[in-house]
Scaffold this active site. Structure first.
Site, mmCIF file in Angstrom:
data_model
loop_
_atom_site.group_PDB
_atom_site.id
_atom_site.type_symbol
_atom_site.label_atom_id
_atom_site.label_comp_id
_atom_site.label_asym_id
_atom_site.label_seq_id
_atom_site.Cartn_x
_atom_site.Cartn_y
_atom_site.Cartn_z
ATOM 1 C CB THR A 88 -1.002 -0.132 1.314
ATOM 2 O OG1 THR A 88 -0.095 0.392 2.257
ATOM 3 C CG2 THR A 88 -1.585 -1.350 1.446
ATOM 4 C CB CYS A 89 0.275 4.922 -0.142
ATOM 5 S SG CYS A 89 -1.175 4.926 1.294
ATOM 6 C CG ASN A 90 0.699 4.584 4.957
ATOM 7 O OD1 ASN A 90 1.385 5.767 4.455
ATOM 8 N ND2 ASN A 90 -0.629 4.767 5.277
ATOM 9 C CG ASP B 265 -7.050 4.096 7.156
ATOM 10 O OD1 ASP B 265 -8.002 3.257 6.686
ATOM 11 O OD2 ASP B 265 -6.199 4.669 6.599
ATOM 12 N N GLY C 118 -5.844 10.934 -12.625
ATOM 13 C CA GLY C 118 -5.710 9.537 -12.336
ATOM 14 C C GLY C 118 -6.700 9.131 -11.204
ATOM 15 N N GLY D 18 -6.610 6.560 -8.586
ATOM 16 C CA GLY D 18 -6.108 5.801 -7.579
ATOM 17 C C GLY D 18 -7.211 5.969 -6.416
ATOM 18 C CE LYS D 19 -9.876 1.664 -0.985
ATOM 19 N NZ LYS D 19 -9.986 0.121 -0.387
ATOM 20 N N GLY E 200 -7.402 9.154 -4.176
ATOM 21 C CA GLY E 200 -7.694 10.143 -5.138
ATOM 22 C C GLY E 200 -9.221 9.979 -5.346
#
Length: 434
Positions: free
Chosen positions: A57-59, A118, A193, A195-196, A198
């Site tokens: 994921t992004c993290n 989250d 874009g 992306g999720k 976004g």
């Protein structure tokens, strides 16, 4: 006898890196898109690894699975991303067995998330789990473990308020925009874009700004049209990007590309522009800040934005941790049961063998020996003895591996059991990959 660790490999590991030690740029180097994640699984299968899941994921980018050595898993990430073993040594982590189990519980329940509470990560774990299962890479241990983490996540969400209040990266993005752009309802917002994060940001923008002229551009237009239909957005072709950039007051970039899609060379601005880069790896080149009037804000900064909601969430950490401990204890009890069951069965067979031998001897010695009554009594005694041993092994304070080894040694049970397995060890694995 069934392998004590439910795998042909001895150790369960959690390896990877996260926002805690790796910044956005480094996380970007180790990020795995859907194709790369599948390649990791296929390579793992080819190399004989039999149970693992991969999340990116992004993290964070992490692997949970069995291996003889953690380097087998680290190599899978490095060979399928732009990351290197040397860089992993600086920012990566390796947990094993109980510490790895605890880490997965904290990740899956939102306690290890950059934004506390989250719960998006549990959905990503479920997706990774399904993909590994489709390739036959989920054994009984990992199946039970992932389902236990899902159970804990659900209980925490339902029974605590750790996820209450609107706090997420996407909401933080909208808060930042509203605070820093005046008359946002009248401004031109461009989402580049789909992306999720976004998409979530866009949904929050529509909800909180009442702006009805948000433009969406995506390389795949039908994907953009699908999102636009839900949110009443304006969709433009990818070829219109340059023109749309000149009109924009706010640009949200969520392309999910491996290299920057926006840099100063394609910006020919006549007014100030706020750019939010919500992508990992970064999709906006930092050189855009050389243009007067451009403000660039990245995902990491937005993730660090805290408010009263986050402070209130922290009060619910003890309740969430108590739920995790309860569910985890159930899992450990099940896992230990899987480990000691063969020993208990073998012990019972050994005692029955000893009893049968003794009954036969007494029958020869005594002409009026009551064989039937003696057999009933011996079976009851054997059951009580095995129950006593099972109760000891179930005790959370027992060292299951040592106890199994002792029982098998004392009763001379012919099981090929390795000496103390590392299953119950809770130290962090110190790696040296040089």
């Amino acid at each position: 006898m069934e392998n004590l660790n439910l795998s042909k490999h001895k150790t369960f590991y959690a390896i990877g890196l996260s926002y805690k030690k790796a910044d956005a740029e480094v996380r970007g180097q180790f990020s795995l898109d859907s194709k790369a994640k599948r390649n990791v699984l296929l390579q793992a299968k080819q190399e004989g690894l039999d149970s693992l899941i991969v999340t990116s994921t992004c993290n964070r980018t992490e692997i949970y699975g069995y291996a003889a050595h953690p380097f087998q898993l680290i190599k899978l990430i490095c060979q399928n991303s732009a990351g290197t073993v040397e860089e992993f040594q600086k920012v990566g982590f390796v947990y094993k067995n109980h510490e790895a189990i605890s880490h997965l519980f904290r990740v899956g329940t939102g306690l290890d998330s950059q934004i506390l509470g989250d719960f998006e990560i549990i959905g990503q774990i479920k997706t990774s789990f399904a993909e590994s299962r489709s390739l036959g890479l989920i054994n009984a241990f990992l199946d039970r473990l992932i389902n236990s983490v899902i159970q804990a996540s659900k209980k925490i969400k339902n029974e605590t308020e750790i996820s209450s209040g609107a706090t997420s990266v996407s909401f933080a993005s909208v808060q930042y925009i509203i605070k820093n752009v005046t008359d946002i309802g009248d401004k031109n917002i461009l989402l580049f874009g789909a992306g999720k994060i976004g998409r979530n940001t866009c949904e929050n923008l529509v909800k909180h700004t009442k702006n009805d002229h948000i433009t969406l551009i995506n390389r795949t237009k039908n994907k953009a049209e699908l999102l636009a239909g839900k949110l009443n957005l304006i969709v433009k072709d990818y070829g219109d990007l340059h023109q749309a950039l000149q009109k924009a007051d706010v640009l949200i970039v969520a392309t999910g590309a491996q290299n920057p899609t926006i840099d100063k060379n394609i910006l020919n601005l006549k007014k100030p522009l706020l750019i939010l880069d919500l992508s990992i790896p970064k999709n906006v080149n930092s050189n855009v800040e050389q243009i007067p009037g451009v403000t660039l804000v990245h995902l990491d900064y937005l993730s660090q934005m805290t408010d009263d909601t986050l402070e209130r969430r922290k009060q619910h950490i003890p309740a969430a941790e108590a739920i995790i401990e309860d569910v985890k204890l159930e899992f450990i009890t099940w896992m230990n049961g899987r480990k000691y069951a063969p020993t208990i069965h073998a012990l019972k067979a050994k005692l029955n063998e000893m009893a049968a031998s003794e009954l036969l001897l007494q029958k020869k010695k005594s002409s009026n020996f009551d064989e039937e009554q003696a057999e009933i009594i011996s079976k009851k005694i054997i059951q009580k003895i095995t129950n006593q041993f099972a109760s000891h092994l179930k005790d959370e304070n027992s060292n299951v591996d040592d106890s199994i080894e002792w029982i098998e040694k004392v009763f001379q049970i012919g099981l090929q059991t390795p000496k103390k397995t590392p299953s119950i060890i809770e130290d962090k694995y110190k790696i040296n990959l040089s």
